[in-house]
Design a protein around this motif. Structure first.
Motif, PDB file in Angstrom:
ATOM      1  N   UNK A 254      -4.714  90.589  43.810  1.00  0.00           N
ATOM      2  CA  UNK A 254      -4.833  91.328  45.076  1.00  0.00           C
ATOM      3  C   UNK A 254      -3.987  92.598  45.069  1.00  0.00           C
ATOM      4  N   UNK A 255      -3.703  93.127  43.877  1.00  0.00           N
ATOM      5  CA  UNK A 255      -2.840  94.322  43.806  1.00  0.00           C
ATOM      6  C   UNK A 255      -3.410  95.464  44.647  1.00  0.00           C
ATOM      7  N   UNK A 256      -4.709  95.655  44.594  1.00  0.00           N
ATOM      8  CA  UNK A 256      -5.303  96.778  45.327  1.00  0.00           C
ATOM      9  C   UNK A 256      -5.308  96.553  46.838  1.00  0.00           C
ATOM     10  N   UNK A 257      -5.020  95.324  47.246  1.00  0.00           N
ATOM     11  CA  UNK A 257      -5.021  95.016  48.686  1.00  0.00           C
ATOM     12  C   UNK A 257      -3.614  95.073  49.292  1.00  0.00           C
ATOM     13  N   UNK A 258      -2.631  95.476  48.506  1.00  0.00           N
ATOM     14  CA  UNK A 258      -1.254  95.467  49.016  1.00  0.00           C
ATOM     15  C   UNK A 258      -1.097  96.263  50.318  1.00  0.00           C
ATOM     16  N   UNK A 259      -1.684  97.463  50.425  1.00  0.00           N
ATOM     17  CA  UNK A 259      -1.531  98.195  51.698  1.00  0.00           C
ATOM     18  C   UNK A 259      -2.118  97.408  52.881  1.00  0.00           C
ATOM     19  N   UNK A 260      -3.255  96.776  52.661  1.00  0.00           N
ATOM     20  CA  UNK A 260      -3.877  95.985  53.729  1.00  0.00           C
ATOM     21  C   UNK A 260      -3.023  94.798  54.124  1.00  0.00           C
ATOM     22  N   UNK A 294       4.374 102.107  43.780  1.00  0.00           N
ATOM     23  CA  UNK A 294       3.275 103.063  43.954  1.00  0.00           C
ATOM     24  C   UNK A 294       2.838 103.116  45.411  1.00  0.00           C
ATOM     25  N   UNK A 295       2.717 101.938  46.032  1.00  0.00           N
ATOM     26  CA  UNK A 295       2.289 101.886  47.435  1.00  0.00           C
ATOM     27  C   UNK A 295       3.315 102.587  48.335  1.00  0.00           C
ATOM     28  N   UNK A 296       4.587 102.315  48.091  1.00  0.00           N
ATOM     29  CA  UNK A 296       5.630 102.914  48.939  1.00  0.00           C
ATOM     30  C   UNK A 296       5.681 104.429  48.797  1.00  0.00           C
ATOM     31  N   UNK A 297       5.288 104.906  47.619  1.00  0.00           N
ATOM     32  CA  UNK A 297       5.296 106.354  47.391  1.00  0.00           C
ATOM     33  C   UNK A 297       3.961 107.002  47.741  1.00  0.00           C
ATOM     34  N   UNK A 298       3.033 106.204  48.264  1.00  0.00           N
ATOM     35  CA  UNK A 298       1.752 106.745  48.683  1.00  0.00           C
ATOM     36  C   UNK A 298       0.781 106.989  47.550  1.00  0.00           C
ATOM     37  N   UNK A 299       1.098 106.447  46.368  1.00  0.00           N
ATOM     38  CA  UNK A 299       0.185 106.590  45.238  1.00  0.00           C
ATOM     39  C   UNK A 299      -0.804 105.428  45.229  1.00  0.00           C
ATOM     40  N   UNK A 300      -1.918 105.634  44.500  1.00  0.00           N
ATOM     41  CA  UNK A 300      -2.919 104.574  44.402  1.00  0.00           C
ATOM     42  C   UNK A 300      -2.353 103.435  43.552  1.00  0.00           C
ATOM     43  N   UNK A 301      -2.650 102.206  43.965  1.00  0.00           N
ATOM     44  CA  UNK A 301      -2.208 101.046  43.194  1.00  0.00           C
ATOM     45  C   UNK A 301      -3.219 100.811  42.082  1.00  0.00           C
ATOM     46  N   UNK A 302      -2.778 100.816  40.819  1.00  0.00           N
ATOM     47  CA  UNK A 302      -3.734 100.632  39.711  1.00  0.00           C
ATOM     48  C   UNK A 302      -4.368  99.248  39.743  1.00  0.00           C
ATOM     49  N   UNK A 303      -5.645  99.189  39.379  1.00  0.00           N
ATOM     50  CA  UNK A 303      -6.382  97.920  39.417  1.00  0.00           C
ATOM     51  C   UNK A 303      -6.599  97.386  38.008  1.00  0.00           C
ATOM     52  N   UNK A 304      -6.753  96.064  37.919  1.00  0.00           N
ATOM     53  CA  UNK A 304      -7.137  95.421  36.663  1.00  0.00           C
ATOM     54  C   UNK A 304      -6.133  95.532  35.548  1.00  0.00           C
ATOM     55  N   UNK A 305      -4.847  95.657  35.898  1.00  0.00           N
ATOM     56  CA  UNK A 305      -3.827  95.829  34.853  1.00  0.00           C
ATOM     57  C   UNK A 305      -3.503  94.513  34.139  1.00  0.00           C
ATOM     58  N   UNK A 306      -3.897  93.407  34.730  1.00  0.00           N
ATOM     59  CA  UNK A 306      -3.445  92.118  34.205  1.00  0.00           C
ATOM     60  C   UNK A 306      -4.594  91.222  33.752  1.00  0.00           C
ATOM     61  N   UNK A 307      -5.710  91.856  33.344  1.00  0.00           N
ATOM     62  CA  UNK A 307      -6.871  91.058  32.938  1.00  0.00           C
ATOM     63  C   UNK A 307      -6.542  90.105  31.796  1.00  0.00           C
ATOM     64  N   UNK A 308      -5.738  90.586  30.829  1.00  0.00           N
ATOM     65  CA  UNK A 308      -5.435  89.761  29.659  1.00  0.00           C
ATOM     66  C   UNK A 308      -4.682  88.495  30.043  1.00  0.00           C
ATOM     67  N   UNK A 309      -3.996  88.510  31.182  1.00  0.00           N
ATOM     68  CA  UNK A 309      -3.214  87.346  31.613  1.00  0.00           C
ATOM     69  C   UNK A 309      -4.040  86.397  32.479  1.00  0.00           C
ATOM     70  N   UNK A 310      -5.273  86.786  32.792  1.00  0.00           N
ATOM     71  CA  UNK A 310      -6.054  86.051  33.790  1.00  0.00           C
ATOM     72  C   UNK A 310      -6.930  84.973  33.168  1.00  0.00           C
ATOM     73  N   UNK A 311      -7.123  83.905  33.925  1.00  0.00           N
ATOM     74  CA  UNK A 311      -8.034  82.849  33.500  1.00  0.00           C
ATOM     75  C   UNK A 311      -9.431  83.431  33.323  1.00  0.00           C
ATOM     76  N   UNK A 312     -10.073  83.100  32.208  1.00  0.00           N
ATOM     77  CA  UNK A 312     -11.403  83.637  31.949  1.00  0.00           C
ATOM     78  C   UNK A 312     -11.389  85.136  31.727  1.00  0.00           C
ATOM     79  N   UNK A 313     -10.207  85.722  31.656  1.00  0.00           N
ATOM     80  CA  UNK A 313     -10.021  87.176  31.506  1.00  0.00           C
ATOM     81  C   UNK A 313     -10.812  87.959  32.560  1.00  0.00           C
ATOM     82  N   UNK A 314     -10.867  87.389  33.748  1.00  0.00           N
ATOM     83  CA  UNK A 314     -11.530  88.038  34.874  1.00  0.00           C
ATOM     84  C   UNK A 314     -10.684  87.864  36.125  1.00  0.00           C
ATOM     85  N   UNK A 315     -10.827  88.802  37.043  1.00  0.00           N
ATOM     86  CA  UNK A 315     -10.074  88.735  38.297  1.00  0.00           C
ATOM     87  C   UNK A 315     -11.010  88.732  39.500  1.00  0.00           C
ATOM     88  N   UNK A 316     -10.456  88.298  40.628  1.00  0.00           N
ATOM     89  CA  UNK A 316     -11.213  88.296  41.873  1.00  0.00           C
ATOM     90  C   UNK A 316     -10.273  88.613  43.034  1.00  0.00           C
TER      91      UNK A 316
END
Lengths: 325, 210
Positions: A254-260, A294-316
């Motif tokens: 949920x990295x991209x959802x941090x602002x929400x 990044x969020x605190x500085x108003x920059x975009x939060x990068x997505x999909x940085x941790x795919x290699x660590x994820x089950x099935x190498x996929x995120x949701x």
């Protein structure tokens, strides 16, 4: 928002602290916590040392005692509470109301968090824990959307913690019986979901067949990313089709959802994975620390940085977006 | 650039790695590498006995320096593990009997083992010293695990907590030639075997509790 990170071993705890965790959660080496895996977890002495290491560096330690005590064996859970308090834990993460009553009565100065295992998913339920046991925080189950979380934070008199990364329970935690059905053991009572004692992998010609007890859970072709053999993420044949019935084998990110989540009033962000290695903890904690910066500085939060660590190498995004319903 | 070890890197492919090679990354975000097939061929005719003497000395040193590792194995101490580097012409049997741990080099793994773990040497070493996450390696199919999964988890967790640097332990027994070989291997593996996690500052002024 605070970053709450997992630790299954003393070395993992130190890694999480050094990688920038605000708080680390961990458990004892027995069935009192929901990650009761071989070779994992802390002795009371190791916990004391870990608390000292964390406190010296400005981090907190939360102790998960988040299984449901068995009748006739309450002493083990009471001792876990006693030992955690003696070790200097900053908070206890509990799910059983009897154990909460014990902790609130014997250690009124100790901060209590409502575990995700309690499945407190509405303001009335949360209010009960706050009023009755003076709970300071609730960890929400992973079945809520961001608007639902916002509604809960507005109506609740305690802090709210949500999961942002890691293995994804798609069921109401604390109430799921799939592991029990397949193996006789559950995270709720024994601290193990799909326990390793019942897992087997058969490798033949590049294909891996995973089984849990008597159930074939999945078959991974050559080169296809693999996953844990949990019933909720199995690939099954039905009259309608063959595929994933409940959920694909994926990890929450949920990295991209941090602002929400921040706007919804969330206080703390939790990373799942006490059963994972130091390498996982180092990677994930550092990545989320950077995402928060990044969020605190108003920059975009990068997505999909941790795919290699994820089950099935996929995120949701899981239930936060609820596209799967 | 003249011929260097980095240029000799042999990219992994075939049955162990999927086409998603980019997913198999180390902490330093460099792809994992296997030893060149020539190395395996060159090692094949060598006698195992001298290597066995060296391995026994390395294990004694590790046991001495990391006593908590065997404590953490708990009731799983005594299990026998087969460790098979897919890019070497031999394998290892680790017997974790309390007070009598043994690491034996073999041409091929025996049948009577509690569990087997196979994968490229770099990855197996990286799991031991904490550079790699075992679950992520399993997800990406970089390693193959078979047998008693409780025993595998117990070993993985105990070793991960201990943070054993096998290359360093081995090199320290051999003096300057050992350190030269260690440096050679680390350069070949791309540096990710070097541990050095720097601390990250937490935000100051977070809400205080209670």
């Amino acid at each position: 928002m605070e970053l709450i990170c997992p630790a299954g071993t003393p070395a993992s705890l130190r890694t999480a602290v050094d990688a920038g965790a605000d708080a680390i959660y961990c458990g004892f080496r027995n069935e009192t916590n929901a990650r009761n895996f071989p070779g994992l977890n802390f002795s009371p002495e190791e916990l004391t040392e870990g608390v000292q290491y964390a406190h010296f560096r400005g981090a907190k330690v939360l102790v998960a005692i988040n299984t449901f005590p068995r009748a006739g064996a309450l002493e083990l859970w009471h001792k876990a509470v006693d030992d955690a308090v003696a070790a200097g834990a900053d908070a206890l993460i509990l799910c059983d109301i009897g154990l909460m009553a014990y902790a609130a009565e014997h250690y009124p100065g100790t901060r209590l968090h409502v575990s995700v295992q309690a499945a407190a998913a509405n303001p009335d339920a949360i209010c009960f824990y706050v009023e009755r046991f003076n709970a300071k925080r609730v960890v929400l189950p992973r079945v809520l959307s961001i608007p639902e979380i916002a509604a809960i934070t507005r109506a609740s008199a305690c802090e709210v913690e949500v999961f942002v990364f890691g293995g994804l329970c798609v069921m109401a935690e604390g109430r799921c019986s799939l592991s029990s059905y397949a193996t006789g053991l559950s995270p709720n009572m024994n601290g193990v979901c799909s326990p390793a004692s019942h897992v087997s992998y058969e490798n033949a010609g590049g294909t891996v067949v995973s089984r849990l007890g008597d159930f074939t859970i999945n078959k991974f072709g050559s080169g296809e990313p693999a996953a844990y053999p949990t019933l909720c993420k199995g690939r099954f044949q039905t009259e309608v089709s063959t595929g994933y019935i409940f959920e694909d084998p994926v990890s929450l990110d949920a990295a991209t959802l941090l602002p929400g989540l921040r706007d919804a009033g969330v206080t703390a962000l939790k990373i799942e994975g006490r059963q994972r290695s130091r390498a996982y903890i180092e990677n994930v904690v550092r990545s989320f620390r950077e995402a928060l910066s990044a969020m605190e500085q108003g920059r975009a939060v990068p997505a999909g940085m941790l795919l290699a660590m994820s089950e099935g190498q996929s995120n949701t995004l899981g239930a936060y977006r609820k596209t799967w319903r | 650039m003249s011929l260097s070890l980095l240029q000799l890197k042999y990219k992994l492919d075939g049955c162990i790695y999927s086409s998603r090679e980019d997913a198999i990354m180390t902490l330093s975000n460099t792809p994992a590498t296997a030893l060149p097939p020539l190395v395996s061929l060159a090692l094949r005719p060598l006698p195992l006995y001298p290597f066995q003497l060296f391995l026994s000395a390395v294990l004694r040193r590790i046991v001495q320096q990391h006593p908590r590792m065997f404590e953490r194995l708990g009731s799983y101490a005594g299990k026998r593990y087969g460790l098979a580097p897919s890019d070497l012409p031999f394998a290892f049997v680790l017997d974790t009997a309390p007070q009598a741990a043994r690491l034996t080099v073999v041409r091929s793994l025996p049948l009577r083992l509690d569990a087997r773990i196979s994968g490229p040497l770099q990855i197996l070493l990286g799991m031991v010293n904490g550079s790699y996450d075992g679950d992520a390696l399993f997800f990406s199919r970089a390693i193959v695990v078979e047998g008693d999964m409780e025993a595998v988890l117990a070993l993985r967790n105990a070793v991960d907590d201990a943070g054993v640097d096998v290359l360093q332990e081995g090199a320290s027994l051999l003096g300057p030639p050992g350190r030269f070989c260690e440096a050679l291997l680390r350069e070949y593996f791309g540096g990710e075997q070097k541990k050095g996690l720097s601390s990250v500052s937490r935000r100051q002024g977070e809400t205080s509790w209670n």
